[in-house]
Design a protein around this motif. Structure first.
Motif, PDB file in Angstrom:
ATOM      1  N   ASP A  48      11.049  -4.561   1.736  1.00 39.22           N
ATOM      2  CA  ASP A  48       9.902  -3.937   2.260  1.00 39.22           C
ATOM      3  C   ASP A  48       9.095  -5.189   2.967  1.00 39.22           C
ATOM      4  OD1 ASP A  48       8.875  -4.663  -0.540  1.00 39.22           O
ATOM      5  OD2 ASP A  48       7.539  -3.212  -0.238  1.00 39.22           O
ATOM      6  N   ALA A  49       8.588  -6.033   2.703  1.00 42.52           N
ATOM      7  CA  ALA A  49       7.913  -6.984   3.297  1.00 42.52           C
ATOM      8  C   ALA A  49       8.282  -8.345   4.416  1.00 42.52           C
ATOM      9  CB  ALA A  49       6.749  -6.745   1.994  1.00 42.52           C
ATOM     10  N   ASN A  50       9.556  -8.115   4.220  1.00 44.60           N
ATOM     11  CA  ASN A  50      10.156  -9.238   5.146  1.00 44.60           C
ATOM     12  C   ASN A  50       9.619 -10.623   4.211  1.00 44.60           C
ATOM     13  OD1 ASN A  50      11.103  -7.408   6.337  1.00 44.60           O
ATOM     14  ND2 ASN A  50       9.081  -7.875   8.019  1.00 44.60           N
ATOM     15  N   GLU A  51      10.032 -10.697   2.971  1.00 44.65           N
ATOM     16  CA  GLU A  51       9.101 -11.817   1.905  1.00 44.65           C
ATOM     17  C   GLU A  51      10.541 -13.110   2.357  1.00 44.65           C
ATOM     18  OE1 GLU A  51       6.060  -9.372  -1.057  1.00 44.65           O
ATOM     19  OE2 GLU A  51       8.385  -9.822  -0.670  1.00 44.65           O
ATOM     20  N   ASN A  52      10.587 -14.145   1.326  1.00 42.42           N
ATOM     21  CA  ASN A  52      11.303 -15.024   1.046  1.00 42.42           C
ATOM     22  C   ASN A  52      12.059 -14.660  -0.356  1.00 42.42           C
ATOM     23  OD1 ASN A  52      13.212 -16.682   0.729  1.00 42.42           O
ATOM     24  ND2 ASN A  52      12.372 -18.429   1.665  1.00 42.42           N
ATOM     25  N   SER A  53      13.632 -13.598  -0.260  1.00 41.72           N
ATOM     26  CA  SER A  53      14.303 -13.070  -1.326  1.00 41.72           C
ATOM     27  C   SER A  53      15.327 -14.528  -2.444  1.00 41.72           C
ATOM     28  CB  SER A  53      14.923 -12.377  -1.302  1.00 41.72           C
ATOM     29  OG  SER A  53      14.711 -11.092  -0.246  1.00 41.72           O
ATOM     30  N   LEU A  54      14.491 -15.385  -1.970  1.00 44.54           N
ATOM     31  CA  LEU A  54      14.930 -16.993  -3.171  1.00 44.54           C
ATOM     32  C   LEU A  54      14.224 -17.099  -3.494  1.00 44.54           C
ATOM     33  CD1 LEU A  54      17.611 -18.718  -0.484  1.00 44.54           C
ATOM     34  CD2 LEU A  54      17.819 -16.553  -1.696  1.00 44.54           C
ATOM     35  N   GLY A  55      13.303 -17.178  -2.859  1.00 39.62           N
ATOM     36  CA  GLY A  55      11.616 -17.892  -4.124  1.00 39.62           C
ATOM     37  C   GLY A  55      11.403 -18.410  -3.302  1.00 39.62           C
ATOM     38  N   SER A  56      10.738 -19.233  -4.131  1.00 38.59           N
ATOM     39  CA  SER A  56       8.977 -20.581  -3.506  1.00 38.59           C
ATOM     40  C   SER A  56       9.483 -21.821  -4.100  1.00 38.59           C
ATOM     41  CB  SER A  56       7.641 -19.861  -3.483  1.00 38.59           C
ATOM     42  OG  SER A  56       8.080 -20.436  -5.268  1.00 38.59           O
ATOM     43  N   ASP A 116       0.900  -1.706  -0.101  1.00 40.67           N
ATOM     44  CA  ASP A 116      -0.110   0.007  -0.088  1.00 40.67           C
ATOM     45  C   ASP A 116       0.803   1.628  -0.106  1.00 40.67           C
ATOM     46  OD1 ASP A 116      -2.310  -1.094   0.235  1.00 40.67           O
ATOM     47  OD2 ASP A 116      -2.594  -1.227   2.317  1.00 40.67           O
ATOM     48  N   GLU A 117       2.080   1.484   0.531  1.00 39.28           N
ATOM     49  CA  GLU A 117       2.649   2.383   0.763  1.00 39.28           C
ATOM     50  C   GLU A 117       4.089   3.023  -0.088  1.00 39.28           C
ATOM     51  OE1 GLU A 117       5.078   1.863   4.647  1.00 39.28           O
ATOM     52  OE2 GLU A 117       3.039   1.535   6.045  1.00 39.28           O
ATOM     53  N   PHE A 118       4.251   1.375  -1.050  1.00 33.73           N
ATOM     54  CA  PHE A 118       4.855   1.685  -2.108  1.00 33.73           C
ATOM     55  C   PHE A 118       3.945   1.982  -3.287  1.00 33.73           C
ATOM     56  CE2 PHE A 118       6.964  -0.270  -5.643  1.00 33.73           C
ATOM     57  CZ  PHE A 118       8.293   0.535  -6.114  1.00 33.73           C
ATOM     58  N   LYS A 119       4.239   3.345  -4.359  1.00 31.86           N
ATOM     59  CA  LYS A 119       3.840   3.560  -4.921  1.00 31.86           C
ATOM     60  C   LYS A 119       4.806   3.692  -6.844  1.00 31.86           C
ATOM     61  CE  LYS A 119      -0.081   3.435  -3.493  1.00 31.86           C
ATOM     62  NZ  LYS A 119      -1.171   2.790  -3.733  1.00 31.86           N
ATOM     63  N   GLY A 120       4.822   2.808  -7.872  1.00 38.36           N
ATOM     64  CA  GLY A 120       6.283   2.876  -8.768  1.00 38.36           C
ATOM     65  C   GLY A 120       6.707   1.863  -8.520  1.00 38.36           C
ATOM     66  N   GLU A 121       7.544   1.455  -9.579  1.00 40.90           N
ATOM     67  CA  GLU A 121       8.243   0.644 -10.353  1.00 40.90           C
ATOM     68  C   GLU A 121       9.296   0.611  -9.335  1.00 40.90           C
ATOM     69  OE1 GLU A 121       7.677  -1.065 -12.229  1.00 40.90           O
ATOM     70  OE2 GLU A 121       5.687  -0.305 -13.069  1.00 40.90           O
ATOM     71  N   ALA A 122      10.055  -0.804  -8.905  1.00 37.76           N
ATOM     72  CA  ALA A 122      11.464  -0.869  -8.630  1.00 37.76           C
ATOM     73  C   ALA A 122      12.112  -2.176  -8.775  1.00 37.76           C
ATOM     74  CB  ALA A 122      11.199  -0.774  -7.049  1.00 37.76           C
ATOM     75  N   ASP A 123      12.813  -2.779  -8.690  1.00 36.68           N
ATOM     76  CA  ASP A 123      13.948  -3.819  -8.643  1.00 36.68           C
ATOM     77  C   ASP A 123      13.488  -4.682  -7.805  1.00 36.68           C
ATOM     78  OD1 ASP A 123      14.003  -2.551 -11.683  1.00 36.68           O
ATOM     79  OD2 ASP A 123      15.994  -1.706 -11.352  1.00 36.68           O
ATOM     80  N   ILE A 124      14.076  -4.257  -6.750  1.00 37.23           N
ATOM     81  CA  ILE A 124      14.188  -5.131  -6.002  1.00 37.23           C
ATOM     82  C   ILE A 124      13.912  -4.069  -4.167  1.00 37.23           C
ATOM     83  CG2 ILE A 124      16.596  -4.667  -3.308  1.00 37.23           C
ATOM     84  CD1 ILE A 124      18.181  -4.190  -5.481  1.00 37.23           C
ATOM     85  N   PHE A 125      13.372  -5.526  -3.397  1.00 34.08           N
ATOM     86  CA  PHE A 125      12.297  -5.275  -2.420  1.00 34.08           C
ATOM     87  C   PHE A 125      12.341  -6.166  -0.967  1.00 34.08           C
ATOM     88  CE2 PHE A 125       9.508  -4.884  -6.909  1.00 34.08           C
ATOM     89  CZ  PHE A 125       8.552  -4.393  -6.243  1.00 34.08           C
ATOM     90  N   ARG A 129       6.355 -13.549  -3.439  1.00 30.41           N
ATOM     91  CA  ARG A 129       6.030 -11.997  -3.337  1.00 30.41           C
ATOM     92  C   ARG A 129       4.540 -11.838  -2.716  1.00 30.41           C
ATOM     93  NH1 ARG A 129      10.695  -9.497  -2.340  1.00 30.41           N
ATOM     94  NH2 ARG A 129      11.892 -10.026  -3.891  1.00 30.41           N
ATOM     95  N   TYR A 130       3.881 -10.617  -1.983  1.00 35.96           N
ATOM     96  CA  TYR A 130       2.306 -10.215  -1.745  1.00 35.96           C
ATOM     97  C   TYR A 130       1.746 -10.069  -2.595  1.00 35.96           C
ATOM     98  CZ  TYR A 130       3.831 -11.000   3.411  1.00 35.96           C
ATOM     99  OH  TYR A 130       3.576 -11.577   4.490  1.00 35.96           O
ATOM    100  N   PRO A 131       0.747 -10.489  -2.861  1.00 37.54           N
ATOM    101  CA  PRO A 131       0.103  -9.686  -4.184  1.00 37.54           C
ATOM    102  C   PRO A 131      -0.351  -8.883  -4.215  1.00 37.54           C
ATOM    103  CG  PRO A 131      -1.541 -11.321  -3.309  1.00 37.54           C
ATOM    104  CD  PRO A 131      -0.229 -10.840  -1.841  1.00 37.54           C
ATOM    105  N   ASP A 132      -0.810  -7.916  -5.013  1.00 35.90           N
ATOM    106  CA  ASP A 132      -1.603  -6.272  -4.997  1.00 35.90           C
ATOM    107  C   ASP A 132      -2.436  -7.066  -3.944  1.00 35.90           C
ATOM    108  OD1 ASP A 132      -2.675  -4.151  -5.238  1.00 35.90           O
ATOM    109  OD2 ASP A 132      -3.376  -4.474  -7.963  1.00 35.90           O
TER     110      ASP A 132
END
Length: 346
Positions: free
Chosen positions: A34-42, A23-32, A50-53
């Motif tokens: 911010d949400a304590n997700e697993n950066s290695l994938g699933s 909700d807080e982030f708007k725009g484009e980015a290459d590196i996330f 990654r969390y959904p929209d």
């Protein structure tokens, strides 16, 4: 006169909703980061780490083109049941406010109200399954926040008289919820285009019926931007998962295929109706604008069990008001409908 602020629970008006990272982030980015997700994938694909929209904008944009209504007027729920629950939590003060339902109708209005400790007032439909406007007028009081209508109605299959609904919309200044789960099978016009004329109207539809996506659990509510904003305020942050959003986006490209399926089911509905009327066990087949038929039969419970013995499951509605002695039968494939008819004959 309709005053939205007077209908909303005070704590909801002042509620500061949970603010997710997306909700807080708007725009484009290459590196996330911010949400304590697993950066290695699933274990499945990279996408699902990654969390959904949280507001499902891509899905809403496609729906907007199909439904002819702006994305900001669309709420998506985890099935229509979540839409019902969110509406109750936005508008109804537990143990104080009430809703009105018009049985026989969809059972989740009453169940969701009970879960939220909201009183339910019942105004049965007339014998021809239409609104009892005089009865509704008597049932409504200062704490009646919502009236739930279903058209085409479940379990009766008929559409409510449009003029009666308009009378209600013009004279009742609470929220009128019109559940159009079966509208795709009907020749009746949806109330979605009428939303600008009725600020107190909420229209619900679903992808579970005509679109054949019941397993994905995606319901839709259409309303004023103000009502949709309140619903978004109350819903869980990520209520529609990414897998559902991805599959729905693919399905929404196939409007032609869905229309073909609707035509087949409506044709089968007509054939099944005529064949059922020829059976000695059948007392009445009620007209239907849905993908099911309400059928009055001799010994409904016994007939239901007989069908079960033949591996066929229908819905026994014989204990429901105005549906005494009735089974609700979904229109199946040609083969399934033939098997049903054969089982009823023998």
């Amino acid at each position: 006169m309709f005053q939205l602020e007077e209908l909303v629970r005070p704590n909801i008006l002042t509620l500061v909703p949970y603010s997710s990272a997306r909700d807080e982030f708007k725009g484009e980015a290459d590196i996330f980061l911010d949400a304590n997700e697993n950066s290695l994938g699933s274990p499945l694909t990279k996408w699902y780490n990654r969390y959904p929209d949280p507001l499902q904008w891509k899905v809403k944009e496609k729906l907007s083109a199909i439904k002819g209504i702006a994305s900001r007027h669309i709420f998506l729920g985890n099935g229509s049941d979540e839409c019902i629950d969110v509406l109750l939590r936005v508008f109804c003060e537990p143990a104080i406010d009430n809703i009105v339902i018009v049985p026989p109708t969809y059972g989740m209005y009453e169940v969701s109200a009970a879960i939220n400790n909201v009183k339910v007032r019942k105004v049965p439909l007339t014998p021809d399954f239409q609104l009892d406007l005089a009865g509704l007028e008597k049932a409504i009081d200062g704490h009646t926040k919502m009236i739930f209508l279903c058209s085409p109605n479940n379990p009766t299959g008929n559409s409510l008289d449009r003029k009666d609904v308009e009378v209600l919309l013009n004279n009742y200044f609470g929220i009128v919820v019109m559940d159009e789960a079966y509208i795709n099978f009907s020749r009746q016009r949806s109330f979605v285009p009428d939303l600008p004329d009725y600020p107190n109207l909420v229209v619900m539809q679903t992808l579970s019926k005509a679109w054949g996506l019941a397993a994905l659990r995606l319901g839709m509510a259409f309303a004023s931007q103000e009502i949709i904003s309140l619903m978004n305020k109350v819903k869980p942050p990520y209520n529609i998962n990414q897998a559902t959003q991805d599959l729905v986006l693919k399905a929404l490209d196939e409007v032609g295929q869905v229309n073909d399926m609707i035509r087949v089911l409506v044709d089968e509905r007509g054939r099944l109706e005529q064949e059922l009327k020829r059976l000695s066990i059948v007392r009445e087949v009620y007209p239907s604008d849905a993908n099911f038929l309400l059928v009055k039969v001799d010994n409904a419970t016994g007939t239901y069990r007989k069908l079960l013995d033949n591996g066929i499951v229908v819905r026994d509605r014989s204990n429901v008001i105005l549906c005494e002695g009735c089974l609700r039968i979904t229109v199946g494939t040609e083969t399934e409908n033939d098997a049903l008819l054969k089982a009823l004959i023998h």
